[in-house]
Design a protein around this motif. Sequence first.
Motif, PDB file in Angstrom:
ATOM      1  N   HIS A  35      94.407 -82.451 -32.012  1.00 16.31           N
ATOM      2  CA  HIS A  35      95.488 -82.280 -32.906  1.00 16.31           C
ATOM      3  C   HIS A  35      95.687 -83.531 -33.651  1.00 16.31           C
ATOM      4  N   ARG A  63      93.268 -79.630 -37.242  1.00 14.83           N
ATOM      5  CA  ARG A  63      93.007 -79.307 -35.603  1.00 14.83           C
ATOM      6  C   ARG A  63      91.289 -79.312 -35.775  1.00 14.83           C
ATOM      7  N   CYS A  65      90.108 -80.030 -27.854  1.00 17.41           N
ATOM      8  CA  CYS A  65      90.889 -79.758 -29.204  1.00 17.41           C
ATOM      9  C   CYS A  65      91.698 -80.977 -29.425  1.00 17.41           C
ATOM     10  N   ILE A 106      87.848 -68.268 -29.131  1.00 14.23           N
ATOM     11  CA  ILE A 106      88.868 -69.049 -29.558  1.00 14.23           C
ATOM     12  C   ILE A 106      88.833 -69.526 -30.811  1.00 14.23           C
ATOM     13  N   MET A 135      89.997 -66.845 -32.960  1.00 10.96           N
ATOM     14  CA  MET A 135      91.556 -66.617 -32.919  1.00 10.96           C
ATOM     15  C   MET A 135      92.266 -67.594 -33.662  1.00 10.96           C
ATOM     16  N   GLU A 136      91.757 -69.047 -33.476  1.00  8.89           N
ATOM     17  CA  GLU A 136      92.518 -70.232 -33.558  1.00  8.89           C
ATOM     18  C   GLU A 136      92.337 -70.660 -35.240  1.00  8.89           C
ATOM     19  N   GLN A 137      90.843 -70.530 -35.476  1.00  8.97           N
ATOM     20  CA  GLN A 137      90.410 -70.806 -36.859  1.00  8.97           C
ATOM     21  C   GLN A 137      90.463 -72.537 -36.988  1.00  8.97           C
ATOM     22  N   PRO A 138      89.881 -73.311 -36.221  1.00 12.03           N
ATOM     23  CA  PRO A 138      89.911 -74.944 -36.449  1.00 12.03           C
ATOM     24  C   PRO A 138      89.713 -75.212 -37.689  1.00 12.03           C
TER      25      PRO A 138
END
Length: 241
Positions: free
Chosen positions: A227, A3, A225, A26, A29-32
């Motif tokens: 993916h 990601r 974002c 964000i 929370m999501e740790q890309p």
Amino acid sequence: MIRLFHVSDLHFGAEDPQALHWFADIVAMEQPDLIVVTGDLTQQARPSEFEAAAQWLRALGQPITVEVGNHDLPLFPLARFLRPYGRYEALERLVERPFDLPGVRIVPLRTTARFQWRLNWSKGVVSDASINRTLGMIRAGSGRGLTLVACHHPLVEGDTRMSSRTRGGTAALAALAKAGVDAVLSGHVHDPFDMSLNLAGRTIRLIGAGTLSERVRASPPSFNCLHIDDGRMEVVVRSMP
């Protein structure tokens, strides 16, 4: 699955604190796996703006690669000609940094110049040296998975209110497609876009990120974002509520 967060045009000096806080939350929370910043960290390339941008990026606590934008070059002729990228010292290790992750490689392409033979120096330009450097990095890669090129200016025009008028952009895009590049990530126009072109017998995507500054155009503050899984890439535009 990999990601990536693709963000652009932070414009410290004209930043939107609420948008920056929203994005940072964000990230926490999501740790890309990687944050790709496609230029214009600052508004007027002041040392204080670069330092504020550097502090904010470091506080995100994630791997980052940064491209140079036209607003990041000094306004005054002496500094612009002698040390056009010198004020990036606080971010030196992040600038134009190739990045390899499982199944994807990110390669930089510089689209700014200290001088152009036209009045509007905010627009893009791809020099022979710049595209050859990028192509060399692509050839040196593993060749496995997707190859993404990150730059500030869109190489060709999209359906956005603002233009890039990147000189050498069409030829550069054709060369990148021939080299096997899957997508080009950019900023500059302050509105997200995602379009595909057929070049050199293959499809190459052009993906633009919006802005996290007060200098919005047709859309609210946003980022992309990406993916990536098993050779496929999905792009989701995430806009601030």
